[in-house]
Design a protein around this motif. Structure first.
Motif, short mmCIF file in Angstrom:
data_model
loop_
_atom_site.label_atom_id
_atom_site.label_comp_id
_atom_site.label_asym_id
_atom_site.label_seq_id
_atom_site.Cartn_x
_atom_site.Cartn_y
_atom_site.Cartn_z
N GLU A 35 -9.18 -56.19 49.98
CA GLU A 35 -10.62 -56.51 50.04
C GLU A 35 -11.34 -55.93 48.83
O GLU A 35 -12.16 -56.58 48.21
N GLU A 36 -11.01 -54.67 48.52
CA GLU A 36 -11.63 -54.00 47.37
C GLU A 36 -11.29 -54.74 46.08
O GLU A 36 -12.15 -54.97 45.23
N TRP A 37 -10.03 -55.13 45.95
CA TRP A 37 -9.60 -55.85 44.75
C TRP A 37 -10.32 -57.20 44.65
O TRP A 37 -10.74 -57.61 43.58
N MET A 38 -10.47 -57.87 45.81
CA MET A 38 -11.15 -59.17 45.82
C MET A 38 -12.61 -59.02 45.40
O MET A 38 -13.14 -59.85 44.68
N ARG A 39 -13.26 -57.96 45.85
CA ARG A 39 -14.65 -57.73 45.47
C ARG A 39 -14.78 -57.46 43.98
O ARG A 39 -15.69 -57.93 43.32
N GLU A 40 -13.82 -56.66 43.46
CA GLU A 40 -13.87 -56.32 42.04
C GLU A 40 -13.60 -57.52 41.17
O GLU A 40 -14.18 -57.68 40.10
N THR A 41 -12.68 -58.37 41.56
CA THR A 41 -12.34 -59.54 40.75
C THR A 41 -13.18 -60.75 41.09
O THR A 41 -13.05 -61.79 40.45
N GLY A 42 -14.07 -60.63 42.05
CA GLY A 42 -14.93 -61.75 42.45
C GLY A 42 -15.84 -62.20 41.33
O GLY A 42 -16.22 -63.37 41.24
N ALA A 43 -16.21 -61.34 40.43
CA ALA A 43 -17.08 -61.69 39.32
C ALA A 43 -16.37 -62.60 38.33
O ALA A 43 -17.00 -63.31 37.56
N CYS A 44 -15.07 -62.64 38.31
CA CYS A 44 -14.31 -63.45 37.37
C CYS A 44 -14.21 -64.89 37.81
O CYS A 44 -13.74 -65.74 37.08
N ALA A 86 -10.18 -66.67 42.71
CA ALA A 86 -9.82 -67.74 43.63
C ALA A 86 -8.32 -68.05 43.54
O ALA A 86 -7.67 -68.33 44.54
N ALA A 87 -7.77 -67.96 42.36
CA ALA A 87 -6.35 -68.24 42.17
C ALA A 87 -5.49 -67.11 42.77
O ALA A 87 -4.39 -67.35 43.24
N MET A 88 -6.01 -65.89 42.76
CA MET A 88 -5.28 -64.73 43.27
C MET A 88 -5.53 -64.47 44.76
O MET A 88 -5.04 -63.54 45.30
N GLU A 89 -6.32 -65.31 45.40
CA GLU A 89 -6.72 -65.07 46.78
C GLU A 89 -5.53 -64.99 47.71
O GLU A 89 -5.59 -64.40 48.78
#
Length: 177
Positions: A157-166, A171-174
Protein backbone atom coordinates in the motif's frame (compact mmCIF):
# COMPACT_ATOMS: atom_id res chain seq x y z
CA UNK A 1 14.66 21.01 60.08
CA UNK A 2 15.98 17.83 61.68
CA UNK A 3 14.82 14.28 61.10
CA UNK A 4 14.45 11.96 64.05
CA UNK A 5 15.32 8.42 62.79
CA UNK A 6 13.73 6.88 65.90
CA UNK A 7 10.40 8.18 64.70
CA UNK A 8 10.66 5.99 61.58
CA UNK A 9 12.08 2.96 63.34
CA UNK A 10 15.48 3.27 61.68
CA UNK A 11 18.28 1.80 63.75
CA UNK A 12 21.53 3.76 63.93
CA UNK A 13 23.48 0.47 63.56
CA UNK A 14 22.78 -2.40 61.21
CA UNK A 15 21.27 -5.41 62.92
CA UNK A 16 23.16 -8.67 62.47
CA UNK A 17 21.17 -11.87 62.15
CA UNK A 18 23.08 -15.12 62.56
CA UNK A 19 20.14 -17.48 62.08
CA UNK A 20 19.78 -18.34 65.76
CA UNK A 21 18.16 -16.72 68.73
CA UNK A 22 20.91 -17.90 71.10
CA UNK A 23 24.19 -16.15 70.45
CA UNK A 24 27.42 -18.08 70.46
CA UNK A 25 25.73 -21.43 70.02
CA UNK A 26 28.25 -23.05 67.71
CA UNK A 27 31.37 -21.28 66.54
CA UNK A 28 33.62 -18.50 67.79
CA UNK A 29 31.87 -16.00 65.55
CA UNK A 30 28.55 -16.74 67.25
CA UNK A 31 27.04 -18.42 64.20
CA UNK A 32 25.98 -22.05 64.30
CA UNK A 33 25.27 -24.57 61.58
CA UNK A 34 21.59 -24.60 60.69
CA UNK A 35 19.76 -27.11 58.54
CA UNK A 36 17.72 -25.12 56.06
CA UNK A 37 14.75 -27.31 55.20
CA UNK A 38 13.34 -24.73 52.79
CA UNK A 39 16.32 -25.24 50.51
CA UNK A 40 15.32 -28.82 49.72
CA UNK A 41 14.34 -29.30 46.13
CA UNK A 42 10.72 -30.28 45.63
CA UNK A 43 10.43 -33.98 44.94
CA UNK A 44 8.70 -35.58 42.02
CA UNK A 45 5.26 -36.60 43.26
CA UNK A 46 5.10 -39.47 40.79
CA UNK A 47 8.41 -40.93 41.97
CA UNK A 48 7.46 -40.43 45.62
CA UNK A 49 4.16 -42.25 45.13
CA UNK A 50 5.81 -45.03 43.18
CA UNK A 51 8.46 -45.48 45.89
CA UNK A 52 5.77 -45.62 48.57
CA UNK A 53 3.81 -48.25 46.62
CA UNK A 54 6.96 -50.32 46.15
CA UNK A 55 7.68 -50.17 49.89
CA UNK A 56 4.11 -51.25 50.64
CA UNK A 57 4.46 -54.14 48.19
CA UNK A 58 7.67 -55.28 49.84
CA UNK A 59 6.13 -55.13 53.34
CA UNK A 60 2.98 -56.98 52.23
CA UNK A 61 5.07 -59.65 50.50
CA UNK A 62 6.91 -60.33 53.77
CA UNK A 63 3.64 -60.52 55.70
CA UNK A 64 2.14 -62.75 53.02
CA UNK A 65 4.98 -65.25 53.44
CA UNK A 66 4.64 -65.13 57.23
CA UNK A 67 0.88 -65.80 57.13
CA UNK A 68 1.37 -68.60 54.61
CA UNK A 69 3.81 -70.33 56.94
CA UNK A 70 1.42 -69.78 59.88
CA UNK A 71 -1.39 -71.36 57.86
CA UNK A 72 0.74 -74.41 57.06
CA UNK A 73 1.73 -74.78 60.73
CA UNK A 74 -1.88 -74.36 61.90
CA UNK A 75 -3.10 -77.01 59.44
CA UNK A 76 -0.36 -79.39 60.59
CA UNK A 77 -1.31 -78.70 64.24
CA UNK A 78 -4.97 -79.41 63.40
CA UNK A 79 -4.02 -82.76 61.84
CA UNK A 80 -1.77 -83.70 64.78
CA UNK A 81 -4.15 -82.46 67.52
CA UNK A 82 -5.03 -85.07 70.12
CA UNK A 83 -8.29 -83.58 71.41
CA UNK A 84 -11.18 -81.72 69.76
CA UNK A 85 -10.46 -78.33 71.44
CA UNK A 86 -6.85 -78.21 70.19
CA UNK A 87 -7.98 -79.18 66.67
CA UNK A 88 -10.65 -76.45 66.59
CA UNK A 89 -8.14 -73.89 67.86
CA UNK A 90 -5.66 -74.89 65.16
CA UNK A 91 -8.41 -74.73 62.49
CA UNK A 92 -9.38 -71.26 63.70
CA UNK A 93 -5.74 -70.16 63.43
CA UNK A 94 -5.55 -71.61 59.91
CA UNK A 95 -8.77 -69.82 58.90
CA UNK A 96 -7.47 -66.50 60.27
CA UNK A 97 -4.22 -66.96 58.34
CA UNK A 98 -6.15 -67.72 55.15
CA UNK A 99 -8.27 -64.56 55.61
CA UNK A 100 -5.13 -62.49 56.21
CA UNK A 101 -3.50 -63.92 53.08
CA UNK A 102 -6.66 -63.16 51.11
CA UNK A 103 -6.70 -59.56 52.37
CA UNK A 104 -3.02 -59.14 51.49
CA UNK A 105 -3.64 -60.47 47.97
CA UNK A 106 -6.52 -58.00 47.44
CA UNK A 107 -4.35 -55.15 48.74
CA UNK A 108 -1.50 -56.14 46.42
CA UNK A 109 -3.95 -56.16 43.50
CA UNK A 110 -5.07 -52.62 44.41
CA UNK A 111 -1.44 -51.48 44.66
CA UNK A 112 -0.77 -52.96 41.23
CA UNK A 113 -3.82 -51.15 39.86
CA UNK A 114 -2.60 -47.86 41.39
CA UNK A 115 0.84 -48.32 39.88
CA UNK A 116 -0.66 -48.98 36.45
CA UNK A 117 -2.89 -45.89 36.81
CA UNK A 118 0.08 -43.75 37.82
CA UNK A 119 2.16 -44.95 34.89
CA UNK A 120 -0.74 -44.44 32.45
CA UNK A 121 -1.34 -40.94 33.82
CA UNK A 122 2.30 -40.02 33.51
CA UNK A 123 2.46 -41.41 29.97
CA UNK A 124 -0.64 -39.42 28.99
CA UNK A 125 0.78 -36.27 30.57
CA UNK A 126 4.02 -36.67 28.65
CA UNK A 127 2.19 -37.43 25.40
CA UNK A 128 -0.18 -34.52 26.02
CA UNK A 129 2.79 -32.26 26.53
CA UNK A 130 4.10 -33.17 23.07
CA UNK A 131 0.66 -32.51 21.55
CA UNK A 132 0.47 -29.17 23.36
CA UNK A 133 3.94 -28.27 22.11
CA UNK A 134 2.99 -29.14 18.52
CA UNK A 135 -0.21 -27.08 18.81
CA UNK A 136 1.75 -24.11 20.20
CA UNK A 137 4.29 -24.33 17.37
CA UNK A 138 1.48 -24.48 14.81
CA UNK A 139 -0.27 -21.46 16.35
CA UNK A 140 3.02 -19.53 16.47
CA UNK A 141 3.67 -20.28 12.79
CA UNK A 142 0.13 -19.17 11.90
CA UNK A 143 0.53 -15.90 13.80
CA UNK A 144 3.92 -15.22 12.18
CA UNK A 145 2.47 -15.85 8.70
CA UNK A 146 -0.47 -13.57 9.47
CA UNK A 147 1.85 -10.80 10.69
CA UNK A 148 4.13 -11.15 7.66
CA UNK A 149 1.11 -10.91 5.33
CA UNK A 150 -0.13 -7.79 7.16
CA UNK A 151 3.28 -6.14 6.88
CA UNK A 152 3.62 -7.09 3.21
CA UNK A 153 0.18 -5.65 2.46
CA UNK A 154 1.08 -2.46 4.34
CA UNK A 155 4.38 -2.19 2.43
CA UNK A 156 2.55 -2.70 -0.87
CA UNK A 157 0.00 0.00 0.00
CA UNK A 158 2.82 2.38 0.93
CA UNK A 159 4.65 1.60 -2.30
CA UNK A 160 1.45 2.14 -4.30
CA UNK A 161 0.92 5.54 -2.67
CA UNK A 162 4.50 6.56 -3.36
CA UNK A 163 4.42 5.48 -6.99
CA UNK A 164 0.88 6.76 -7.56
CA UNK A 165 2.25 10.10 -8.74
CA UNK A 166 3.96 8.38 -11.68
CA UNK A 167 0.63 7.36 -13.16
CA UNK A 168 1.14 4.65 -15.80
CA UNK A 169 4.10 3.02 -14.02
CA UNK A 170 2.01 2.54 -10.88
CA UNK A 171 -0.89 1.11 -12.87
CA UNK A 172 1.44 -1.33 -14.62
CA UNK A 173 2.95 -2.44 -11.28
CA UNK A 174 -0.42 -2.81 -9.54
CA UNK A 175 -0.04 -6.58 -9.73
CA UNK A 176 2.56 -6.44 -6.95
CA UNK A 177 6.14 -5.47 -6.26
Amino acid sequence: MTIDPDFYGILPEWAVYDGLSAKGAGFESGAAPVLDTKAEAPGDAFLDMQAMLLEMTKELRERFQRFQSQKVLAERDADDAGDEAARKLAQTDAKAAIEAVSLIVRTLEKIDSLQRTLIAGRTEAEAGGEDDEAALIEEFDRLVEQRVKERMDAAKEEWMRETGACGDAAAAMEGGP
